[in-house]
Motif scaffolding. Structure first.
Motif, PDB file in Angstrom:
ATOM      1  N   LEU A 197      32.499 141.566  19.363  1.00 43.44           N
ATOM      2  CA  LEU A 197      31.993 142.606  18.460  1.00 43.44           C
ATOM      3  C   LEU A 197      31.573 143.856  19.238  1.00 43.44           C
ATOM      4  CD1 LEU A 197      31.383 142.829  15.351  1.00 43.44           C
ATOM      5  CD2 LEU A 197      29.005 142.336  15.935  1.00 43.44           C
ATOM      6  N   GLY A 198      32.090 145.000  18.834  1.00 45.49           N
ATOM      7  CA  GLY A 198      31.688 146.257  19.469  1.00 45.49           C
ATOM      8  C   GLY A 198      32.572 146.661  20.640  1.00 45.49           C
ATOM      9  N   LYS A 199      33.474 145.778  21.078  1.00 44.67           N
ATOM     10  CA  LYS A 199      34.390 146.125  22.180  1.00 44.67           C
ATOM     11  C   LYS A 199      35.517 146.995  21.607  1.00 44.67           C
ATOM     12  CE  LYS A 199      33.162 143.255  25.732  1.00 44.67           C
ATOM     13  NZ  LYS A 199      32.556 143.947  26.848  1.00 44.67           N
ATOM     14  N   LYS A 200      35.726 148.150  22.253  1.00 43.32           N
ATOM     15  CA  LYS A 200      36.780 149.081  21.808  1.00 43.32           C
ATOM     16  C   LYS A 200      38.140 148.407  21.690  1.00 43.32           C
ATOM     17  CE  LYS A 200      35.786 153.858  23.151  1.00 43.32           C
ATOM     18  NZ  LYS A 200      35.796 154.695  24.354  1.00 43.32           N
ATOM     19  N   LYS A 201      38.432 147.571  22.701  1.00 38.76           N
ATOM     20  CA  LYS A 201      39.753 146.937  22.789  1.00 38.76           C
ATOM     21  C   LYS A 201      40.079 146.090  21.548  1.00 38.76           C
ATOM     22  CE  LYS A 201      42.420 144.195  26.086  1.00 38.76           C
ATOM     23  NZ  LYS A 201      42.315 143.261  27.206  1.00 38.76           N
ATOM     24  N   TYR A 202      39.036 145.595  20.872  1.00 40.70           N
ATOM     25  CA  TYR A 202      39.252 144.710  19.726  1.00 40.70           C
ATOM     26  C   TYR A 202      38.774 145.353  18.419  1.00 40.70           C
ATOM     27  CZ  TYR A 202      39.932 141.615  23.656  1.00 40.70           C
ATOM     28  OH  TYR A 202      40.387 141.073  24.827  1.00 40.70           O
ATOM     29  N   ALA A 203      38.611 146.679  18.464  1.00 39.35           N
ATOM     30  CA  ALA A 203      38.060 147.395  17.298  1.00 39.35           C
ATOM     31  C   ALA A 203      38.902 147.164  16.042  1.00 39.35           C
ATOM     32  CB  ALA A 203      37.953 148.885  17.611  1.00 39.35           C
ATOM     33  N   GLU A 204      40.219 147.060  16.237  1.00 37.15           N
ATOM     34  CA  GLU A 204      41.088 146.877  15.059  1.00 37.15           C
ATOM     35  C   GLU A 204      40.840 145.546  14.343  1.00 37.15           C
ATOM     36  OE1 GLU A 204      45.328 145.975  15.862  1.00 37.15           O
ATOM     37  OE2 GLU A 204      44.839 146.106  18.007  1.00 37.15           O
ATOM     38  N   TYR A 205      40.196 144.584  15.056  1.00 36.94           N
ATOM     39  CA  TYR A 205      39.926 143.274  14.444  1.00 36.94           C
ATOM     40  C   TYR A 205      38.485 143.154  13.954  1.00 36.94           C
ATOM     41  CZ  TYR A 205      44.152 142.300  17.137  1.00 36.94           C
ATOM     42  OH  TYR A 205      45.411 142.339  17.672  1.00 36.94           O
ATOM     43  N   GLU A 206      37.776 144.302  13.884  1.00 37.48           N
ATOM     44  CA  GLU A 206      36.340 144.218  13.601  1.00 37.48           C
ATOM     45  C   GLU A 206      36.010 143.439  12.320  1.00 37.48           C
ATOM     46  OE1 GLU A 206      33.918 147.720  14.357  1.00 37.48           O
ATOM     47  OE2 GLU A 206      32.436 146.947  12.929  1.00 37.48           O
ATOM     48  N   GLU A 207      36.799 143.683  11.287  1.00 36.48           N
ATOM     49  CA  GLU A 207      36.516 143.002  10.020  1.00 36.48           C
ATOM     50  C   GLU A 207      36.640 141.477  10.193  1.00 36.48           C
ATOM     51  OE1 GLU A 207      38.187 143.207   5.518  1.00 36.48           O
ATOM     52  OE2 GLU A 207      38.515 145.014   6.745  1.00 36.48           O
ATOM     53  N   GLU A 208      37.705 141.058  10.891  1.00 39.98           N
ATOM     54  CA  GLU A 208      37.897 139.623  11.156  1.00 39.98           C
ATOM     55  C   GLU A 208      36.777 139.063  12.014  1.00 39.98           C
ATOM     56  OE1 GLU A 208      42.008 138.203  12.235  1.00 39.98           O
ATOM     57  OE2 GLU A 208      42.510 140.294  11.808  1.00 39.98           O
TER      58      GLU A 208
END
Lengths: 219, 219
Positions: free
Chosen positions: A57-68
């Motif tokens: 959570l909060g990592k830029k690299k995984y921002a596209e998966y934030e909802e998941e």
């Protein structure tokens, strides 16, 4: 948990220290036993899933998966709480069953009454490991969906969670079977055994696919 | 556990409630993680083995195995305590490693110093899951020897213990690999990986033989 059970030293598992829980498990107390231990192992697996999402959570690299990520955080917390409740519930349903084994059965009436009580207790005692298995399948689905969408620094923890969930699944299945094998209602027993086999096989597919994937990625 | 770590909220795992341990595991704290969870799962398995022997001790039917029963009771208690210490130890060795990742490495000297510290931390961090695996193998041997010599009412608990130990074994192996893969000393890494594979394979043989035996006996 009844007042009577609390008086006899039983309490909510979440409130116990790990030392006390381990000591009770090791001892000759009628509960906790293997069913509860499977639920606690499931809770550890659920927590590790949540940890992986917390480190994502909060990592830029995984921002596209934030909802998941946010959904999986809520789901792993829900499953963890469910397991801790099921560990308590396993003790609650086991105690009347262990009493029922000792009921008198000398006359026909006594035998009939013992059979009736045993059957009801066995159905309750069966439902807990089945529910543990349903939650373990839900957890394994949630964990496998995390791969590739979460912080790689904690990838091994997804693997650990999958492996502990798999061990808990095989464990809970034994606890379904020890209850169905004593049931007189063959239809009820078959129905539960079939659900048990279906849950085992669905989770085994997930474990068999994704655990080796994690292991290979860490070589 | 250093005073500094205690001040930062770390303490002996055995003293924590299950709720606190689960909460810490779920959270973004650097520890506990998958290595500690594998040790706790191993402790649950060891306790179940002890429980089986506690329900066997004193039974006429198993009197001829009394010496083995008493030995297995001591061995499962020893392994349980070892796992709880190893869960603490896993946190102790992880914290310096997680600090070492953040060391400066701009100059050659800094890089060399970081490499030196990292390597030492990785070796410590590797030793804990390897020791967990050694204890899990000892536990699986002890559990499999109980079959046929212990109270049949708790046979399923031997199965649960074997399954939880197996999940913990696969888990600990991942924790060996995530450390050896970052080691620069190839010989040290290979030696540890080889021991890891040997322990995995010895335990898998026991699990593959005895878990199905328990499952079939309960059908």
């Amino acid at each position: 948990m009844t007042d009577d059970q609390r008086k006899n030293g039983y309490g909510m598992i979440r409130e116990q220290t790990i030392e006390k829980y381990c000591g009770d498990l090791y001892s000759r107390l009628p509960a906790p036993g293997g069913g509860g231990a499977a639920a606690v192992a499931g809770a550890l697996a659920a927590c590790l899933g949540g940890m992986v999402e917390n480190f994502t959570l909060g990592k830029k690299k995984y921002a596209e998966y934030e909802e998941e990520t946010v959904k999986a955080l809520a789901e792993t917390a829900r499953i963890r709480d469910s397991f801790l409740r099921l560990a308590d519930r396993d003790e609650e349903v086991f105690l009347p069953l262990s009493k029922a084994y000792g009921l008198p059965h000398e006359t026909e009436e006594e035998q009939a009454e013992k059979d009736r009580i045993m059957e009801a207790c066995l159905k309750d005692a069966c439902e807990v490991p089945l529910e543990i298995m349903r939650e373990l399948l839900a957890l394994s689905e949630c964990l496998s969906a995390m791969i590739g969408k979460t912080n790689r620094m904690v990838l091994s923890d997804i693997g650990v969670a999958l492996a502990l969930a798999h061990g808990a699944m095989e464990s809970a299945a034994l606890n379904v079977r020890i209850n169905t094998r004593s049931m007189k209602d063959a239809e009820a027993a078959t129905e539960r055994n079939e659900e048990c086999e279906r849950l085992l096989s669905e989770e085994a597919k997930i474990y068999g696919t994704f655990f080796p994937e994690v292991r290979e990625a860490l070589k």
